[in-house]
Motif scaffolding. Structure first.
Motif, mmCIF file in Angstrom:
data_model
loop_
_atom_site.group_PDB
_atom_site.id
_atom_site.type_symbol
_atom_site.label_atom_id
_atom_site.label_comp_id
_atom_site.label_asym_id
_atom_site.label_seq_id
_atom_site.Cartn_x
_atom_site.Cartn_y
_atom_site.Cartn_z
ATOM 1 N N LEU A 131 0.845 -1.196 0.000
ATOM 2 C CA LEU A 131 0.000 0.000 0.000
ATOM 3 C C LEU A 131 0.878 1.242 0.000
ATOM 4 O O LEU A 131 1.848 1.335 0.759
ATOM 5 C CB LEU A 131 -0.913 0.025 1.225
ATOM 6 N N SER A 132 0.513 2.214 -0.823
ATOM 7 C CA SER A 132 1.255 3.465 -0.894
ATOM 8 C C SER A 132 0.833 4.390 0.247
ATOM 9 O O SER A 132 -0.126 4.116 0.971
ATOM 10 C CB SER A 132 0.999 4.145 -2.234
ATOM 11 N N MET A 133 1.553 5.502 0.372
ATOM 12 C CA MET A 133 1.220 6.464 1.427
ATOM 13 C C MET A 133 -0.220 6.958 1.356
ATOM 14 O O MET A 133 -0.883 7.026 2.394
ATOM 15 C CB MET A 133 2.200 7.639 1.407
ATOM 16 N N PRO A 134 -0.741 7.316 0.173
ATOM 17 C CA PRO A 134 -2.144 7.745 0.154
ATOM 18 C C PRO A 134 -3.106 6.642 0.590
ATOM 19 O O PRO A 134 -4.111 6.920 1.246
ATOM 20 C CB PRO A 134 -2.403 8.141 -1.298
ATOM 21 N N ALA A 135 -2.807 5.402 0.257
ATOM 22 C CA ALA A 135 -3.678 4.301 0.687
ATOM 23 C C ALA A 135 -3.633 4.150 2.203
ATOM 24 O O ALA A 135 -4.676 3.922 2.844
ATOM 25 C CB ALA A 135 -3.255 3.003 0.000
ATOM 26 N N TRP A 136 -2.451 4.282 2.788
ATOM 27 C CA TRP A 136 -2.358 4.230 4.245
ATOM 28 C C TRP A 136 -3.085 5.410 4.876
ATOM 29 O O TRP A 136 -3.688 5.294 5.941
ATOM 30 C CB TRP A 136 -0.900 4.181 4.705
ATOM 31 N N ASN A 137 -3.039 6.563 4.211
ATOM 32 C CA ASN A 137 -3.765 7.723 4.721
ATOM 33 C C ASN A 137 -5.267 7.465 4.729
ATOM 34 O O ASN A 137 -5.960 7.874 5.663
ATOM 35 C CB ASN A 137 -3.455 8.976 3.893
ATOM 36 N N VAL A 138 -5.777 6.768 3.712
ATOM 37 C CA VAL A 138 -7.202 6.440 3.677
ATOM 38 C C VAL A 138 -7.572 5.611 4.906
ATOM 39 O O VAL A 138 -8.565 5.888 5.591
ATOM 40 C CB VAL A 138 -7.567 5.674 2.382
ATOM 41 N N ILE A 139 -6.764 4.614 5.208
ATOM 42 C CA ILE A 139 -7.039 3.748 6.357
ATOM 43 C C ILE A 139 -6.963 4.529 7.661
ATOM 44 O O ILE A 139 -7.877 4.475 8.496
ATOM 45 C CB ILE A 139 -6.056 2.556 6.361
ATOM 46 N N ALA A 140 -5.872 5.274 7.839
ATOM 47 C CA ALA A 140 -5.677 6.014 9.092
ATOM 48 C C ALA A 140 -6.720 7.117 9.254
ATOM 49 O O ALA A 140 -7.294 7.276 10.343
ATOM 50 C CB ALA A 140 -4.266 6.599 9.137
ATOM 51 N N SER A 141 -6.986 7.860 8.195
ATOM 52 C CA SER A 141 -7.958 8.956 8.287
ATOM 53 C C SER A 141 -9.365 8.438 8.544
ATOM 54 O O SER A 141 -10.141 9.063 9.275
ATOM 55 C CB SER A 141 -7.930 9.788 7.000
ATOM 56 N N SER A 142 -9.697 7.290 7.972
ATOM 57 C CA SER A 142 -11.008 6.682 8.239
ATOM 58 C C SER A 142 -11.119 6.267 9.706
ATOM 59 O O SER A 142 -12.168 6.454 10.340
ATOM 60 C CB SER A 142 -11.241 5.479 7.324
ATOM 61 N N GLY A 143 -10.038 5.716 10.242
ATOM 62 C CA GLY A 143 -10.025 5.369 11.666
ATOM 63 C C GLY A 143 -10.160 6.593 12.553
ATOM 64 O O GLY A 143 -10.888 6.577 13.559
ATOM 65 N N ILE A 144 -9.472 7.661 12.189
ATOM 66 C CA ILE A 144 -9.568 8.903 12.955
ATOM 67 C C ILE A 144 -10.996 9.444 12.896
ATOM 68 O O ILE A 144 -11.546 9.894 13.905
ATOM 69 C CB ILE A 144 -8.546 9.933 12.428
ATOM 70 N N ALA A 145 -11.618 9.389 11.720
ATOM 71 C CA ALA A 145 -13.007 9.839 11.582
ATOM 72 C C ALA A 145 -13.938 9.003 12.465
ATOM 73 O O ALA A 145 -14.878 9.536 13.060
ATOM 74 C CB ALA A 145 -13.444 9.767 10.127
ATOM 75 N N ALA A 146 -13.670 7.716 12.579
ATOM 76 C CA ALA A 146 -14.487 6.854 13.447
ATOM 77 C C ALA A 146 -14.344 7.272 14.910
ATOM 78 O O ALA A 146 -15.341 7.285 15.656
ATOM 79 C CB ALA A 146 -14.085 5.394 13.258
ATOM 80 N N VAL A 147 -13.149 7.625 15.314
ATOM 81 C CA VAL A 147 -12.946 8.099 16.702
ATOM 82 C C VAL A 147 -13.684 9.410 16.916
ATOM 83 O O VAL A 147 -14.295 9.637 17.962
ATOM 84 C CB VAL A 147 -11.452 8.220 17.047
ATOM 85 N N TRP A 148 -13.673 10.287 15.899
ATOM 86 C CA TRP A 148 -14.430 11.536 16.009
ATOM 87 C C TRP A 148 -15.926 11.253 16.113
ATOM 88 O O TRP A 148 -16.659 11.953 16.827
ATOM 89 C CB TRP A 148 -14.131 12.472 14.845
ATOM 90 N N ALA A 149 -16.416 10.237 15.411
ATOM 91 C CA ALA A 149 -17.828 9.874 15.499
ATOM 92 C C ALA A 149 -18.184 9.420 16.913
ATOM 93 O O ALA A 149 -19.230 9.801 17.465
ATOM 94 C CB ALA A 149 -18.162 8.788 14.476
ATOM 95 N N LEU A 150 -17.299 8.626 17.521
ATOM 96 C CA LEU A 150 -17.517 8.224 18.923
ATOM 97 C C LEU A 150 -17.492 9.439 19.840
ATOM 98 O O LEU A 150 -18.282 9.520 20.796
ATOM 99 C CB LEU A 150 -16.433 7.228 19.359
ATOM 100 N N THR A 151 -16.606 10.385 19.555
ATOM 101 C CA THR A 151 -16.520 11.599 20.361
ATOM 102 C C THR A 151 -17.831 12.388 20.255
ATOM 103 O O THR A 151 -18.331 12.883 21.265
ATOM 104 C CB THR A 151 -15.339 12.476 19.883
ATOM 105 N N ALA A 152 -18.372 12.490 19.049
ATOM 106 C CA ALA A 152 -19.635 13.226 18.857
ATOM 107 C C ALA A 152 -20.789 12.558 19.601
ATOM 108 O O ALA A 152 -21.655 13.238 20.143
ATOM 109 C CB ALA A 152 -19.944 13.333 17.363
ATOM 110 N N ARG A 153 -20.756 11.233 19.660
ATOM 111 C CA ARG A 153 -21.821 10.516 20.385
ATOM 112 C C ARG A 153 -21.763 10.756 21.880
ATOM 113 O O ARG A 153 -22.766 10.651 22.571
ATOM 114 C CB ARG A 153 -21.714 9.019 20.105
ATOM 115 N N ARG A 154 -20.582 11.094 22.397
ATOM 116 C CA ARG A 154 -20.423 11.359 23.834
ATOM 117 C C ARG A 154 -20.788 12.799 24.194
ATOM 118 O O ARG A 154 -20.764 13.159 25.349
ATOM 119 C CB ARG A 154 -18.985 11.113 24.270
ATOM 120 N N ALA A 155 -21.065 13.596 23.191
ATOM 121 C CA ALA A 155 -21.336 15.029 23.448
ATOM 122 C C ALA A 155 -22.664 15.218 24.161
ATOM 123 O O ALA A 155 -23.618 14.541 23.920
ATOM 124 C CB ALA A 155 -21.317 15.787 22.128
#
Length: 155
Positions: A131-155
């Motif tokens: 996987l190239s750097m942009p592909a790894w960014n897709v995986i990592a950024s999607s994971g970060i977005a999921a953590v933000w979704a959990l954060t929004a649910r705790r609001a």
């Protein structure tokens, strides 16, 4: 153990900061100059960090949602960039900046032309596990977005 809203926000912010620091390390320590799309993938993480800093003080789901959307924006650009690298679709006109197609012999002897110039978006500069750097960014950024979704649910 229940993870608090601020703790989740800090985890997501650490992810964005880690991606930015990693990109800067590849660029400044590894000598891998970024292409236009590489740069574009960084800015949404800067926005996510800004939203996250404010979200630590301001309650409600809006800021974590905006931070998550910023991370998803970086992932979306990463999907597009991966497709350009794999020749699934054409890149932008700015993506062909550092190719040898229109370089003269004099340009090849002039090191100032290519040193620090943006890389071509369709060239894979680095990969890990296929996987190239942009592909790894897709995986990592999607994971970060999921953590933000959990954060929004705790609001």
């Amino acid at each position: 153990m229940t993870l608090t809203r601020n703790f989740l926000a800090l985890i997501a912010m650490a992810g964005s900061a880690g991606l930015l620091l990693g990109a800067l390390a590849f660029e400044h320590l590894g000598g891998l100059y970024p292409c236009v799309l590489c740069i574009w993938q960084r800015w949404p993480h800067v926005a996510a960090l800004a939203f996250g800093l404010v979200a630590l003080k301001v309650r409600g789901p809006v800021l974590p949602i905006l931070a998550g959307l910023a991370a998803l924006t970086s992932a979306g650009i990463g999907v597009y960039h991966t497709g350009v690298e794999q020749d699934w679709w054409p890149g932008l006109l700015q993506c062909a900046v550092n190719t040898l197609a229109d370089v003269s012999a004099a340009d090849l002897l002039n090191t100032e032309v290519t040193v620090g110039a943006p890389a071509a978006c369709d060239k894979i500069a680095w990969s890990f596990l296929g996987l190239s750097m942009p592909a790894w960014n897709v995986i990592a950024s999607s994971g970060i977005a999921a953590v933000w979704a959990l954060t929004a649910r705790r609001a």
